[in-house]
Design a protein around this motif. Structure first.
Motif, PDB file in Angstrom:
ATOM      1  N   VAL A   1       5.629  13.542  -5.957  1.00 28.09           N
ATOM      2  CA  VAL A   1       6.323  12.746  -4.936  1.00 28.09           C
ATOM      3  C   VAL A   1       7.169  11.693  -5.655  1.00 28.09           C
ATOM      4  CG1 VAL A   1       6.055  11.450  -2.781  1.00 28.09           C
ATOM      5  CG2 VAL A   1       4.250  13.011  -3.507  1.00 28.09           C
ATOM      6  N   PRO A   2       8.382  12.040  -6.048  1.00 30.83           N
ATOM      7  CA  PRO A   2       9.214  11.110  -6.840  1.00 30.83           C
ATOM      8  C   PRO A   2       9.409   9.745  -6.189  1.00 30.83           C
ATOM      9  CG  PRO A   2      10.164  13.317  -6.858  1.00 30.83           C
ATOM     10  CD  PRO A   2       9.052  13.340  -5.856  1.00 30.83           C
ATOM     11  N   ASP A   3       9.444   9.671  -4.864  1.00 27.14           N
ATOM     12  CA  ASP A   3       9.690   8.383  -4.199  1.00 27.14           C
ATOM     13  C   ASP A   3       8.389   7.731  -3.706  1.00 27.14           C
ATOM     14  OD1 ASP A   3       9.071  10.153  -2.186  1.00 27.14           O
ATOM     15  OD2 ASP A   3      10.648   9.466  -0.813  1.00 27.14           O
ATOM     16  N   TRP A   4       7.263   8.011  -4.386  1.00 29.46           N
ATOM     17  CA  TRP A   4       5.953   7.533  -3.926  1.00 29.46           C
ATOM     18  C   TRP A   4       5.925   6.014  -3.735  1.00 29.46           C
ATOM     19  CZ3 TRP A   4       3.265   4.058  -6.951  1.00 29.46           C
ATOM     20  CH2 TRP A   4       3.668   3.932  -8.279  1.00 29.46           C
ATOM     21  N   ALA A   5       6.584   5.272  -4.630  1.00 26.40           N
ATOM     22  CA  ALA A   5       6.534   3.801  -4.576  1.00 26.40           C
ATOM     23  C   ALA A   5       7.319   3.253  -3.387  1.00 26.40           C
ATOM     24  CB  ALA A   5       7.056   3.204  -5.872  1.00 26.40           C
ATOM     25  N   ASP A   6       8.163   4.063  -2.780  1.00 23.42           N
ATOM     26  CA  ASP A   6       8.948   3.614  -1.630  1.00 23.42           C
ATOM     27  C   ASP A   6       8.247   3.896  -0.304  1.00 23.42           C
ATOM     28  OD1 ASP A   6      11.008   2.845  -3.341  1.00 23.42           O
ATOM     29  OD2 ASP A   6      11.906   4.853  -3.303  1.00 23.42           O
ATOM     30  N   ARG A   7       7.094   4.583  -0.366  1.00 22.66           N
ATOM     31  CA  ARG A   7       6.415   5.014   0.854  1.00 22.66           C
ATOM     32  C   ARG A   7       5.243   4.098   1.205  1.00 22.66           C
ATOM     33  NH1 ARG A   7       7.122  10.487   2.488  1.00 22.66           N
ATOM     34  NH2 ARG A   7       8.800  11.473   1.305  1.00 22.66           N
ATOM     35  N   GLN A   8       5.016   3.920   2.504  1.00 26.78           N
ATOM     36  CA  GLN A   8       3.785   3.304   2.952  1.00 26.78           C
ATOM     37  C   GLN A   8       2.676   4.335   2.734  1.00 26.78           C
ATOM     38  OE1 GLN A   8       3.003   0.218   4.118  1.00 26.78           O
ATOM     39  NE2 GLN A   8       5.091  -0.446   3.683  1.00 26.78           N
ATOM     40  N   THR A   9       1.631   3.931   2.038  1.00 21.74           N
ATOM     41  CA  THR A   9       0.636   4.886   1.556  1.00 21.74           C
ATOM     42  C   THR A   9      -0.757   4.553   2.054  1.00 21.74           C
ATOM     43  OG1 THR A   9       1.952   5.258  -0.448  1.00 21.74           O
ATOM     44  CG2 THR A   9      -0.372   5.912  -0.523  1.00 21.74           C
ATOM     45  N   TRP A  10      -1.458   5.594   2.513  1.00 22.15           N
ATOM     46  CA  TRP A  10      -2.867   5.478   2.907  1.00 22.15           C
ATOM     47  C   TRP A  10      -3.669   6.375   1.989  1.00 22.15           C
ATOM     48  CZ3 TRP A  10       1.056   4.337   5.957  1.00 22.15           C
ATOM     49  CH2 TRP A  10       0.937   3.237   6.824  1.00 22.15           C
ATOM     50  N   ALA A  11      -4.686   5.798   1.323  1.00 22.10           N
ATOM     51  CA  ALA A  11      -5.437   6.530   0.313  1.00 22.10           C
ATOM     52  C   ALA A  11      -6.935   6.359   0.513  1.00 22.10           C
ATOM     53  CB  ALA A  11      -5.042   6.057  -1.092  1.00 22.10           C
ATOM     54  N   CYS A  12      -7.674   7.422   0.242  1.00 17.58           N
ATOM     55  CA  CYS A  12      -9.132   7.373   0.373  1.00 17.58           C
ATOM     56  C   CYS A  12      -9.740   8.335  -0.635  1.00 17.58           C
ATOM     57  CB  CYS A  12      -9.548   7.750   1.796  1.00 17.58           C
ATOM     58  SG  CYS A  12     -11.320   7.566   2.112  1.00 17.58           S
ATOM     59  N   GLY A  13     -10.818   7.910  -1.282  1.00 19.02           N
ATOM     60  CA  GLY A  13     -11.477   8.750  -2.266  1.00 19.02           C
ATOM     61  C   GLY A  13     -12.437   7.941  -3.112  1.00 19.02           C
ATOM     62  N   PRO A  14     -12.887   8.490  -4.239  1.00 19.22           N
ATOM     63  CA  PRO A  14     -13.820   7.784  -5.117  1.00 19.22           C
ATOM     64  C   PRO A  14     -13.225   6.485  -5.664  1.00 19.22           C
ATOM     65  CG  PRO A  14     -13.706  10.124  -5.665  1.00 19.22           C
ATOM     66  CD  PRO A  14     -12.594   9.850  -4.706  1.00 19.22           C
ATOM     67  N   GLY A  15     -14.106   5.592  -6.117  1.00 18.07           N
ATOM     68  CA  GLY A  15     -13.670   4.289  -6.597  1.00 18.07           C
ATOM     69  C   GLY A  15     -12.658   4.349  -7.716  1.00 18.07           C
ATOM     70  N   GLY A  16     -12.892   5.194  -8.725  1.00 17.36           N
ATOM     71  CA  GLY A  16     -11.967   5.300  -9.851  1.00 17.36           C
ATOM     72  C   GLY A  16     -10.600   5.803  -9.435  1.00 17.36           C
ATOM     73  N   PHE A  17     -10.584   6.719  -8.502  1.00 17.08           N
ATOM     74  CA  PHE A  17      -9.335   7.270  -7.955  1.00 17.08           C
ATOM     75  C   PHE A  17      -8.525   6.172  -7.276  1.00 17.08           C
ATOM     76  CE2 PHE A  17      -7.247   9.237  -4.233  1.00 17.08           C
ATOM     77  CZ  PHE A  17      -6.434  10.177  -4.853  1.00 17.08           C
ATOM     78  N   LEU A  18      -9.191   5.363  -6.467  1.00 13.74           N
ATOM     79  CA  LEU A  18      -8.502   4.279  -5.761  1.00 13.74           C
ATOM     80  C   LEU A  18      -8.080   3.166  -6.717  1.00 13.74           C
ATOM     81  CD1 LEU A  18     -10.688   4.046  -2.535  1.00 13.74           C
ATOM     82  CD2 LEU A  18      -8.498   5.215  -2.851  1.00 13.74           C
ATOM     83  N   ASP A  19      -8.877   2.912  -7.739  1.00 14.89           N
ATOM     84  CA  ASP A  19      -8.498   1.921  -8.750  1.00 14.89           C
ATOM     85  C   ASP A  19      -7.215   2.345  -9.466  1.00 14.89           C
ATOM     86  OD1 ASP A  19     -10.694   0.408  -8.093  1.00 14.89           O
ATOM     87  OD2 ASP A  19     -11.923   1.120  -9.770  1.00 14.89           O
ATOM     88  N   MET A  20      -7.110   3.645  -9.752  1.00 15.87           N
ATOM     89  CA  MET A  20      -5.902   4.162 -10.405  1.00 15.87           C
ATOM     90  C   MET A  20      -4.674   3.922  -9.528  1.00 15.87           C
ATOM     91  SD  MET A  20      -3.626   6.940 -10.071  1.00 15.87           S
ATOM     92  CE  MET A  20      -4.576   8.232  -9.240  1.00 15.87           C
ATOM     93  N   LEU A  21      -4.795   4.223  -8.239  1.00 20.55           N
ATOM     94  CA  LEU A  21      -3.669   4.031  -7.330  1.00 20.55           C
ATOM     95  C   LEU A  21      -3.328   2.555  -7.171  1.00 20.55           C
ATOM     96  CD1 LEU A  21      -4.578   6.623  -4.554  1.00 20.55           C
ATOM     97  CD2 LEU A  21      -2.694   6.787  -6.201  1.00 20.55           C
ATOM     98  N   THR A  22      -4.357   1.717  -7.096  1.00 28.52           N
ATOM     99  CA  THR A  22      -4.122   0.274  -6.969  1.00 28.52           C
ATOM    100  C   THR A  22      -3.322  -0.243  -8.151  1.00 28.52           C
ATOM    101  OG1 THR A  22      -6.153  -0.032  -5.692  1.00 28.52           O
ATOM    102  CG2 THR A  22      -5.220  -1.977  -6.766  1.00 28.52           C
ATOM    103  N   GLY A  23      -3.720   0.174  -9.357  1.00 26.94           N
ATOM    104  CA  GLY A  23      -2.994  -0.238 -10.559  1.00 26.94           C
ATOM    105  C   GLY A  23      -1.560   0.250 -10.560  1.00 26.94           C
ATOM    106  N   ALA A  24      -1.342   1.473 -10.092  1.00 21.86           N
ATOM    107  CA  ALA A  24       0.013   2.033 -10.073  1.00 21.86           C
ATOM    108  C   ALA A  24       0.917   1.263  -9.123  1.00 21.86           C
ATOM    109  CB  ALA A  24      -0.047   3.506  -9.679  1.00 21.86           C
ATOM    110  N   TYR A  25       0.418   0.927  -7.942  1.00 15.14           N
ATOM    111  CA  TYR A  25       1.242   0.203  -6.968  1.00 15.14           C
ATOM    112  C   TYR A  25       1.476  -1.240  -7.401  1.00 15.14           C
ATOM    113  CZ  TYR A  25       1.702   3.889  -3.536  1.00 15.14           C
ATOM    114  OH  TYR A  25       2.062   5.049  -2.899  1.00 15.14           O
ATOM    115  N   GLU A  26       0.487  -1.828  -8.058  1.00 13.98           N
ATOM    116  CA  GLU A  26       0.685  -3.187  -8.577  1.00 13.98           C
ATOM    117  C   GLU A  26       1.740  -3.186  -9.676  1.00 13.98           C
ATOM    118  OE1 GLU A  26      -3.205  -4.396  -9.743  1.00 13.98           O
ATOM    119  OE2 GLU A  26      -3.752  -5.115  -7.731  1.00 13.98           O
ATOM    120  N   LYS A  27       1.668  -2.202 -10.558  1.00 13.07           N
ATOM    121  CA  LYS A  27       2.647  -2.108 -11.651  1.00 13.07           C
ATOM    122  C   LYS A  27       4.047  -1.876 -11.106  1.00 13.07           C
ATOM    123  CE  LYS A  27       3.515   0.298 -16.027  1.00 13.07           C
ATOM    124  NZ  LYS A  27       3.016   1.339 -16.979  1.00 13.07           N
ATOM    125  N   ALA A  28       4.143  -1.116 -10.005  1.00 11.88           N
ATOM    126  CA  ALA A  28       5.449  -0.847  -9.398  1.00 11.88           C
ATOM    127  C   ALA A  28       5.965  -2.029  -8.589  1.00 11.88           C
ATOM    128  CB  ALA A  28       5.360   0.391  -8.508  1.00 11.88           C
TER     129      ALA A  28
END
Length: 372
Positions: free
Chosen positions: A241-268
């Protein structure tokens, strides 16, 4: 003096408050059955009728994968079907003579629920999950269970954002499934992308239905099989999803998975665009050391490890503890910490004497005393 009965009946009162008719009937029944409780008579007519608590009957258990199943429940008197896709429900099941509670996302869509007066949850049996294993493999149709009213803030806004991204892993797809079913039933076909991770094709919950929804144009589907493709990374997400950072995102899953996404959106630079739902405690991940938990007003103590919540400690010690969602959301379990120190298993934050704490998500960090 604390009215324990009143506190335990709070979930039922909260759910029934939406129905003026239900409130009137309960009050009338209470008057004509005094000094006995309405339940002393109501359960003789129908076990789903209760003036004190929400109840439901298991209608069916249908396997979804080898280790998961969809459980359809017919709620009884006082239950409100005005829930929103993405919310969860509490379910209490009698196991070995005691009621055990957990919360699970609703996978049914609200429109269907209001029509047939049932709700559905889909549960994955986890090796460490005592109740989840029982629900998938040991529950029988016809079983009467206790319910807590639907709750939760993991929901889509109205109207939908122009571009939506749903990112899930494992059983994290369950609240998303309710959202997708609702979109399909209401004929909403927007720019919605779902990226779902599972070990293999056989482990994809709702696999056939997800493919059908994609074929119908409800969303664009990307499946990632971690057994062969590896875990999803920010780079992998960008490739799908090349434009992932431009999208409103809803995510659910294991803690490590969500931590990864949190870090990615913070970095972006867009942390506000990520909305997450955490299912379970990351037990012991913050090193709570355990200790002796004393329940001051009951003169009872128990030795526990650092992965046992204070709520579970109380139940093991035979102390009645207030609770609701058992996930740290509803605040029903809050008590005063009289002495010692406890640690929040989700965040690692320590709480000391004089603070009010949530017993369902905190564990002993040494000896402690609760005002219970």
């Amino acid at each position: 003096m604390v009215d324990w009965r009143q506190r335990f009946e709070a979930p039922a009162r909260a759910a029934s408050a939406n129905s003026a008719a239900a409130q009137w009937v309960r009050a009338a029944v209470s008057r004509v059955t005094t000094p006995l409780l309405p339940d002393d008579y109501l359960h003789l007519i129908d076990p789903l009728w209760s003036a004190r608590e929400l109840r439901g009957r298991i209608v069916s258990i249908t396997p979804t994968t080898d280790d998961s199943a969809t459980i359809v429940i017919k709620p009884g008197w006082g239950f409100s079907f005005d829930y929103i896709a993405g919310q969860y429900i509490g379910i209490g099941v009698p196991v070995d003579g005691r009621w055990t509670w957990r919360s699970y996302s609703l996978t049914s869509d609200p429109d269907t629920s209001r029509g047939d007066k049932t709700v559905a949850i889909t549960v994955k049996a986890l090796p460490e999950g005592f109740l989840s294993t029982h629900l998938v493999n040991g529950l029988e149709p016809g079983t009467v269970v206790r319910l807590a009213a639907p709750a939760g803030e993991f929901v889509l806004p109205e109207p939908l954002p122009e571009k939506v991204l749903l990112v899930t892993a494992g059983s994290g797809v369950t609240p998303i499934m309710s959202m997708l079913r609702t979109m399909a039933r209401r004929g909403r076909h927007g720019d919605v992308v779902l990226v779902h991770s599972a070990p293999s094709a056989d482990n994809v919950m709702f696999g056939d239905e997800l493919a059908e929804l994609a074929d119908r144009g409800v969303m664009t589907l990307h499946l990632r099989y971690t057994g062969s493709d590896g875990r999803l990374t920010p780079e992998g997400l960008a490739a799908l999803v090349p434009d992932w950072a431009d999208r409103q995102t809803w995510a659910c899953g294991p803690g490590g998975f969500l931590d990864m996404l949190t870090g990615a959106y913070e970095k972006a630079g867009h942390p506000d665009r990520l909305h997450i739902e955490r299912f379970a405690l990351e037990r012991g991940s913050h090193g709570a050391q355990g200790g002796t938990v004393t329940f001051g007003t009951r003169d009872k103590s128990i030795e526990v490890d650092g992965a046992t919540t204070l709520l579970e400690a109380g139940e093991k010690a035979g102390v009645q503890m207030p609770y609701g969602c058992r996930m740290g959301i509803c605040q029903t379990c809050v008590v005063m910490l009289d002495k010692g120190c406890v640690r929040d298993l989700r965040t690692g934050v320590e709480h000391v004497e004089g603070e009010r704490i949530q017993t369902c998500v905190c564990a002993a960090a040494g000896d402690c005393t609760l005002d219970v």
